[in-house]
Design an enzyme around this catalytic site. Structure first.
Site, short mmCIF file in Angstrom:
data_model
loop_
_atom_site.label_atom_id
_atom_site.label_comp_id
_atom_site.label_asym_id
_atom_site.label_seq_id
_atom_site.Cartn_x
_atom_site.Cartn_y
_atom_site.Cartn_z
N ARG A 1 0.87 -1.51 -0.26
CA ARG A 1 -0.19 -0.36 0.05
C ARG A 1 0.80 1.01 0.13
NH1 ARG A 1 -5.20 -1.91 2.45
NH2 ARG A 1 -6.42 -2.73 0.82
N GLN B 1 -0.60 2.55 -6.52
CA GLN B 1 -2.11 2.57 -5.92
C GLN B 1 -3.39 1.96 -7.09
OE1 GLN B 1 -3.51 6.23 -4.57
NE2 GLN B 1 -3.20 6.08 -2.49
N ASP C 1 -3.47 -2.49 -7.24
CA ASP C 1 -4.30 -2.38 -5.55
C ASP C 1 -5.14 -3.04 -6.14
OD1 ASP C 1 -4.97 -2.43 -3.47
OD2 ASP C 1 -4.58 -1.44 -2.58
N SER D 1 -8.27 -3.29 -3.55
CA SER D 1 -9.30 -2.34 -3.03
C SER D 1 -9.69 -2.01 -4.53
CB SER D 1 -7.74 -0.32 -3.31
OG SER D 1 -7.30 -0.74 -2.40
N TYR E 1 -3.31 -1.27 8.06
CA TYR E 1 -4.14 -2.46 8.19
C TYR E 1 -4.47 -2.52 9.59
CZ TYR E 1 -3.59 -4.51 3.52
OH TYR E 1 -3.85 -5.03 2.15
P1 NAD Z 1 -9.62 -4.82 5.60
O1 NAD Z 1 -10.32 -5.36 4.17
O2 NAD Z 1 -8.41 -5.84 5.86
O3 NAD Z 1 -10.11 -4.72 6.99
C1 NAD Z 1 -11.45 -4.07 6.99
C2 NAD Z 1 -11.84 -2.84 7.66
O4 NAD Z 1 -12.28 -3.87 8.47
C3 NAD Z 1 -10.86 -1.98 7.89
O5 NAD Z 1 -10.78 -0.96 8.16
C4 NAD Z 1 -9.98 -2.78 9.86
O6 NAD Z 1 -9.58 -1.68 10.53
C5 NAD Z 1 -11.09 -3.38 10.27
N1 NAD Z 1 -11.39 -3.76 11.01
C6 NAD Z 1 -10.31 -4.48 11.47
N2 NAD Z 1 -10.76 -5.32 12.59
C7 NAD Z 1 -11.53 -4.66 13.72
C8 NAD Z 1 -12.26 -5.10 14.09
N3 NAD Z 1 -12.62 -5.75 15.48
N4 NAD Z 1 -13.74 -4.02 15.23
C9 NAD Z 1 -14.13 -3.06 14.27
N5 NAD Z 1 -13.29 -3.29 12.45
C10 NAD Z 1 -12.30 -4.02 12.44
O7 NAD Z 1 -8.79 -3.15 5.24
P2 NAD Z 1 -9.33 -2.57 4.20
O8 NAD Z 1 -10.78 -1.74 3.59
O9 NAD Z 1 -8.32 -3.17 3.07
O10 NAD Z 1 -7.58 -1.48 3.82
C11 NAD Z 1 -7.66 -0.54 5.40
C12 NAD Z 1 -7.08 0.89 5.68
O11 NAD Z 1 -6.07 0.79 4.00
C13 NAD Z 1 -8.14 2.04 4.26
O12 NAD Z 1 -9.15 2.00 5.22
C14 NAD Z 1 -7.45 2.82 3.51
O13 NAD Z 1 -7.10 3.63 3.88
C15 NAD Z 1 -6.33 2.23 3.47
N6 NAD Z 1 -5.53 2.15 2.17
C16 NAD Z 1 -4.62 2.23 1.67
C17 NAD Z 1 -4.61 2.99 0.63
C18 NAD Z 1 -2.89 3.38 -0.16
O14 NAD Z 1 -2.15 3.90 0.47
N7 NAD Z 1 -2.55 2.71 -1.00
C19 NAD Z 1 -4.82 0.87 -0.74
C20 NAD Z 1 -5.64 0.41 0.15
C21 NAD Z 1 -5.65 1.15 1.31
#
Ligand code: NAD
Length: 370
Positions: A117, A122, A125, A128, A225
């Site tokens: 990430r 991006q 990805d 995403s 994450y």
């Molecule tokens: P994910 O699919 O691994 O998890 C989904 C969500 O579940 C996450 O937001 C996580 O914090 C949440 N979660 C985990 N345990 C939990 C709990 N016990 N209770 C409540 N929530 C819980 O995560 P994702 O959606 O793939 O990505 C997380 C973050 O990463 C995104 O919000 C985004 O901001 C960031 N991201 C950054 C980039 C980048 O910079 N290139 C790309 C993609 C995502």
């Protein structure tokens, strides 16, 4: 180089790894593309459209793979039919990946899920691009199962109250679920363990609900994450959720921790407090589920509460999911292309290194066990 695309073998997966648009781009870069007959039909892309874009159509998988340098796939293909020394790029479910079958054929495997990430990656990805569509679709599925309307309606015959939607896990999928539920007119609340989520939830017009202690402030890894939370935090979180969930109409759960079982967020006791007619959509069901009552690709009736588990929501939107995924692959391919256009795996690019699972008969990635 020669790129091949097979018809997906994963049951129910209607996506395809190239679209006519990306075929045209590959051909413009002097690559050859061979697509197995019918590979795109379920996503709305005909063999004729691929041919017009410059691809060759092969009648079966053997013909498609003949002379291939790289196999572009959506999910993991059957390793049996793959030629020795092939390079495979796809969503390979790395934490469940059976490396031995690919190592015995010296297949180089690159998992799109392990795209780091970082800003430069991006456009590649795929987690995403697919999660975003899945979050949208989860709300559409939930709204379809729910026996009432989503928005408030004031009519001569009476007022319909807006649905209350609670999104658990406000990552990529969760944020799109929040935005979709808001567009449909629901009153939306959301929770997450990462503090960064708080502002994002608020910016979408939803209310954020979470226990904000010291552990919460440190719950995000450098990779963006969530961390596994302590038993103590989970207990506090469960108490907070329990009092909130009984008033909700639709609960969408998206919480995941990479490489671990999904955290249980909606217990059986909590489901029993919900009103008959309410709906839970568990998007984490493939990783064990955020609700222990959800079952893969089923809607389970628990005292009138409908608990739906979807294992592959992007495949419910095969045209868009394929189009975005195909662009992720298109963005990635230059990283393994040499200056003369041939396959070049001799690179120390951190994106390629992070994604590579196997090479030359050996497992080369520390994040997977064998
Ligand atoms: P994910 O699919 O691994 O998890 C989904 C969500 O579940 C996450 O937001 C996580 O914090 C949440 N979660 C985990 N345990 C939990 C709990 N016990 N209770 C409540 N929530 C819980 O995560 P994702 O959606 O793939 O990505 C997380 C973050 O990463 C995104 O919000 C985004 O901001 C960031 N991201 C950054 C980039 C980048 O910079 N290139 C790309 C993609 C995502």
């Amino acid at each position: 180089m020669k790129l091949s695309v097979l018809k997906e073998v994963a049951p129910g997966d209607r996506r395809v790894a190239v679209t006519p648009e990306t075929v045209k781009k590959y051909v413009g870069l002097d690559h050859e593309v061979t697509v197995e007959a019918g590979a795109g039909v379920a996503a709305g892309y005909t063999d004729q459209a691929y041919t017009e874009a410059g691809a060759t159509i092969a009648g079966d998988s053997t013909g498609t793979l003949k002379g291939a340098d790289v196999l572009l796939s959506v999910r993991t293909p059957d390793p049996e039919g793959l030629p020795d020394g092939l390079t495979l790029v796809g969503l390979l479910d790395p934490f469940k990946f059976d490396a031995s079958a690919f190592n015995s054929k010296k297949v180089t495997t690159l998992a799109m899920e392990f795209t780091p990430r970082i800003t430069r990656a991006q456009s590649m990805d795929a987690l995403s691009s697919q999660s975003n569509l899945a979050g949208y679709r989860a709300v559409i599925e939930g709204a379809t199962i729910y026996g009432r309307a989503m928005p408030m309606m004031m009519t001569a015959a009476g007022t319909v109250a807006p649905a209350k939607v609670f999104v658990m896990g406000a990552g990529v999928a969760g944020l799109q679920a929040i935005a979709t539920a808001r567009r449909l007119g629901a009153v939306v609340t959301a929770t997450d363990v990462r503090p960064a989520a708080k502002e994002q939830v608020a910016s979408l017009g939803a209310k954020f609900i979470a226990g904000e202690d010291e552990e919460f402030k440190a719950a995000e890894t450098a990779g963006g994450y969530a961390k596994q939370m302590s038993d103590e935090y989970q207990k506090k979180q469960a108490e907070l959720v329990a009092s909130h969930i009984e008033k909700q109409d639709i609960v969408v759960t998206t919480a995941l921790i990479p490489g671990r079982p999904a955290p249980v967020l909606v217990s059986e006791d909590m489901v029993k407090t919900m009103r008959p007619g309410s709906v839970i959509v568990d998007m984490a069901v493939s990783q064990g589920g955020n609700c222990p009552l959800s079952e893969p690709d089923k809607v389970v009736d628990v005292n009138g509460v409908q608990v739906a588990g979807f294992t592959n929501l992007p495949a419910h939107l095969p045209a868009d999911a394929s189009a975005l995924y195909a662009k992720n692959l298109l963005a990635f391919l230059p990283l393994i292309t040499g200056e003369d256009g041939s396959l070049n795996l001799e690179t120390d690019d951190e994106i390629v290194t992070a994604m590579m699972l196997t090479r030359g008969g050996e497992t080369v990635n520390e994040r997977i066990s064998s």
